[in-house]
Design a protein around this motif. Structure first.
Motif, PDB file in Angstrom:
ATOM      1  N   GLY A   1       0.786  -1.229   0.000  1.00  0.00           N
ATOM      2  CA  GLY A   1       0.000   0.000   0.000  1.00  0.00           C
ATOM      3  C   GLY A   1       0.815   1.275   0.000  1.00  0.00           C
ATOM      4  N   ALA A   2       2.065   1.219   0.414  1.00  0.00           N
ATOM      5  CA  ALA A   2       2.864   2.436   0.521  1.00  0.00           C
ATOM      6  C   ALA A   2       3.142   3.109  -0.828  1.00  0.00           C
ATOM      7  N   PRO A   3       3.550   2.363  -1.872  1.00  0.00           N
ATOM      8  CA  PRO A   3       3.785   3.043  -3.152  1.00  0.00           C
ATOM      9  C   PRO A   3       2.516   3.706  -3.698  1.00  0.00           C
ATOM     10  N   GLN A   4       1.377   3.056  -3.510  1.00  0.00           N
ATOM     11  CA  GLN A   4       0.122   3.622  -4.000  1.00  0.00           C
ATOM     12  C   GLN A   4      -0.250   4.890  -3.236  1.00  0.00           C
ATOM     13  N   ALA A   5       0.071   4.949  -1.938  1.00  0.00           N
ATOM     14  CA  ALA A   5      -0.234   6.140  -1.139  1.00  0.00           C
ATOM     15  C   ALA A   5       0.551   7.337  -1.675  1.00  0.00           C
ATOM     16  N   HIS A   6       1.812   7.131  -1.957  1.00  0.00           N
ATOM     17  CA  HIS A   6       2.614   8.244  -2.481  1.00  0.00           C
ATOM     18  C   HIS A   6       2.128   8.656  -3.868  1.00  0.00           C
ATOM     19  N   GLN A   7       1.820   7.685  -4.708  1.00  0.00           N
ATOM     20  CA  GLN A   7       1.298   8.007  -6.038  1.00  0.00           C
ATOM     21  C   GLN A   7      -0.025   8.757  -5.936  1.00  0.00           C
ATOM     22  N   SER A   8      -0.859   8.378  -4.985  1.00  0.00           N
ATOM     23  CA  SER A   8      -2.124   9.087  -4.760  1.00  0.00           C
ATOM     24  C   SER A   8      -1.859  10.528  -4.344  1.00  0.00           C
ATOM     25  N   TYR A   9      -0.846  10.736  -3.508  1.00  0.00           N
ATOM     26  CA  TYR A   9      -0.506  12.091  -3.076  1.00  0.00           C
ATOM     27  C   TYR A   9      -0.046  12.938  -4.258  1.00  0.00           C
ATOM     28  N   VAL A  10       0.833  12.407  -5.090  1.00  0.00           N
ATOM     29  CA  VAL A  10       1.337  13.157  -6.241  1.00  0.00           C
ATOM     30  C   VAL A  10       0.171  13.538  -7.162  1.00  0.00           C
ATOM     31  N   ALA A  11      -0.760  12.617  -7.389  1.00  0.00           N
ATOM     32  CA  ALA A  11      -1.935  12.923  -8.209  1.00  0.00           C
ATOM     33  C   ALA A  11      -2.807  13.984  -7.524  1.00  0.00           C
ATOM     34  N   TRP A  12      -2.993  13.860  -6.204  1.00  0.00           N
ATOM     35  CA  TRP A  12      -3.762  14.833  -5.419  1.00  0.00           C
ATOM     36  C   TRP A  12      -3.140  16.225  -5.539  1.00  0.00           C
ATOM     37  N   LEU A  13      -1.827  16.317  -5.444  1.00  0.00           N
ATOM     38  CA  LEU A  13      -1.115  17.587  -5.528  1.00  0.00           C
ATOM     39  C   LEU A  13      -1.359  18.263  -6.873  1.00  0.00           C
ATOM     40  N   ASN A  14      -1.299  17.491  -7.924  1.00  0.00           N
ATOM     41  CA  ASN A  14      -1.540  18.043  -9.251  1.00  0.00           C
ATOM     42  C   ASN A  14      -3.003  18.439  -9.428  1.00  0.00           C
ATOM     43  N   GLN A  15      -3.907  17.602  -8.969  1.00  0.00           N
ATOM     44  CA  GLN A  15      -5.346  17.870  -9.115  1.00  0.00           C
ATOM     45  C   GLN A  15      -5.767  19.132  -8.372  1.00  0.00           C
ATOM     46  N   HIS A  16      -5.337  19.297  -7.133  1.00  0.00           N
ATOM     47  CA  HIS A  16      -5.810  20.412  -6.307  1.00  0.00           C
ATOM     48  C   HIS A  16      -5.001  21.694  -6.469  1.00  0.00           C
ATOM     49  N   PHE A  17      -3.721  21.588  -6.830  1.00  0.00           N
ATOM     50  CA  PHE A  17      -2.875  22.777  -6.862  1.00  0.00           C
ATOM     51  C   PHE A  17      -2.098  22.954  -8.166  1.00  0.00           C
ATOM     52  N   GLY A  18      -2.192  21.969  -9.074  1.00  0.00           N
ATOM     53  CA  GLY A  18      -1.451  22.059 -10.322  1.00  0.00           C
ATOM     54  C   GLY A  18       0.054  21.999 -10.120  1.00  0.00           C
ATOM     55  N   LEU A  19       0.486  21.327  -9.047  1.00  0.00           N
ATOM     56  CA  LEU A  19       1.908  21.262  -8.701  1.00  0.00           C
ATOM     57  C   LEU A  19       2.484  19.884  -8.956  1.00  0.00           C
ATOM     58  N   GLU A  20       3.786  19.853  -9.147  1.00  0.00           N
ATOM     59  CA  GLU A  20       4.535  18.622  -9.396  1.00  0.00           C
ATOM     60  C   GLU A  20       5.588  18.446  -8.300  1.00  0.00           C
ATOM     61  N   PRO A  21       6.144  17.244  -8.177  1.00  0.00           N
ATOM     62  CA  PRO A  21       7.233  17.043  -7.213  1.00  0.00           C
ATOM     63  C   PRO A  21       8.424  17.949  -7.522  1.00  0.00           C
ATOM     64  N   ALA A  22       9.064  18.432  -6.488  1.00  0.00           N
ATOM     65  CA  ALA A  22      10.291  19.216  -6.674  1.00  0.00           C
ATOM     66  C   ALA A  22      11.374  18.288  -7.200  1.00  0.00           C
ATOM     67  N   SER A  23      12.072  18.705  -8.246  1.00  0.00           N
ATOM     68  CA  SER A  23      13.160  17.862  -8.747  1.00  0.00           C
ATOM     69  C   SER A  23      14.279  17.792  -7.709  1.00  0.00           C
ATOM     70  N   ASP A  24      14.498  18.880  -6.997  1.00  0.00           N
ATOM     71  CA  ASP A  24      15.436  18.872  -5.866  1.00  0.00           C
ATOM     72  C   ASP A  24      14.802  19.691  -4.747  1.00  0.00           C
ATOM     73  N   PRO A  25      14.271  19.029  -3.722  1.00  0.00           N
ATOM     74  CA  PRO A  25      13.589  19.759  -2.651  1.00  0.00           C
ATOM     75  C   PRO A  25      14.505  20.716  -1.892  1.00  0.00           C
ATOM     76  N   ASN A  26      15.818  20.490  -1.973  1.00  0.00           N
ATOM     77  CA  ASN A  26      16.762  21.394  -1.314  1.00  0.00           C
ATOM     78  C   ASN A  26      16.814  22.760  -1.996  1.00  0.00           C
ATOM     79  N   ASP A  27      16.453  22.827  -3.270  1.00  0.00           N
ATOM     80  CA  ASP A  27      16.368  24.121  -3.953  1.00  0.00           C
ATOM     81  C   ASP A  27      15.305  25.001  -3.297  1.00  0.00           C
ATOM     82  N   LEU A  28      14.225  24.385  -2.822  1.00  0.00           N
ATOM     83  CA  LEU A  28      13.168  25.150  -2.157  1.00  0.00           C
ATOM     84  C   LEU A  28      13.602  25.597  -0.760  1.00  0.00           C
ATOM     85  N   ILE A  29      14.433  24.799  -0.094  1.00  0.00           N
ATOM     86  CA  ILE A  29      15.015  25.241   1.177  1.00  0.00           C
ATOM     87  C   ILE A  29      15.887  26.461   0.917  1.00  0.00           C
ATOM     88  N   GLU A  30      16.701  26.387  -0.114  1.00  0.00           N
ATOM     89  CA  GLU A  30      17.588  27.507  -0.449  1.00  0.00           C
ATOM     90  C   GLU A  30      16.780  28.762  -0.797  1.00  0.00           C
TER      91      GLU A  30
END
Length: 175
Positions: free
Chosen positions: A125-154
């Motif tokens: 169930g864990a891989p499906q939960a993450h995939q569901s989150y990524v789809a949820w993120l795109n559906q509700h906010f039009g956003l994609e995963p950060a290619s490098d999340p540390n860029d957002l910290i910077e």
């Protein structure tokens, strides 16, 4: 907060499966940081809302000002072994970081996302939960995963770092 309410609904549907490594919402604003400083200004400035790691680090909104839209406040992480660090300019930055599904490491000197390790995805169930989150993120906010999340910290450090350090240092000198 509408964004966190939507995410909470998703977490309930996923029945305990994590959307990202170590992340889990908890009661919004529940004080977990009051032992970090006796200063009332410090305690009132943060709104904790989620576990950041499996070891006890947690995310909070930093009330940098009195804006009405809390989702636009900077995100900080309190490390379970020390350190308080900016991690995002706003909630949407954090959502994109979570979608990268990389583990967050926090210590006294820094917070950063490591490389994807995948060990937490081995449960059913864990891989499906993450995939569901990524789809949820795109559906509700039009956003994609950060290619490098540390860029957002910077980016958060560039926008708010000097102000954050100047503000927090006198309030946490004893820790």
């Amino acid at each position: 907060m509408p964004e966190l309410n939507l995410l909470s609904e998703l977490e309930r549907r996923l029945e305990g499966e994590f959307i990202s490594d170590g992340f889990e919402l908890f009661e919004f604003g529940e004080p977990k940081h009051d032992a970090w400083s006796d200063a009332q200004e410090f305690v009132e400035a943060f709104l904790p809302f989620a576990q950041a790691t499996g070891s006890g680090s947690f995310y909070a909104l930093w009330r940098i000002d009195d804006r009405a839209d809390l989702a636009t406040l900077p995100i900080v992480v309190f490390g379970d072994e020390g350190g308080v660090h900016l991690t995002g300019r706003n909630l949407r930055d954090l959502f994109c970081q979570l979608a990268s599904d990389r583990p967050l490491s926090v210590d006294w000197s820094d917070a950063c996302f490591g490389e994807y390790e995948g060990y937490h995805r081995e449960r059913d169930g864990a891989p499906q939960a993450h995939q569901s989150y990524v789809a949820w993120l795109n559906q509700h906010f039009g956003l994609e995963p950060a290619s490098d999340p540390n860029d957002l910290i910077e980016a958060a450090r560039n926008d708010f770092g000097a102000r954050f350090e100047t503000w927090i240092e006198p309030l946490t000198q004893e820790i």
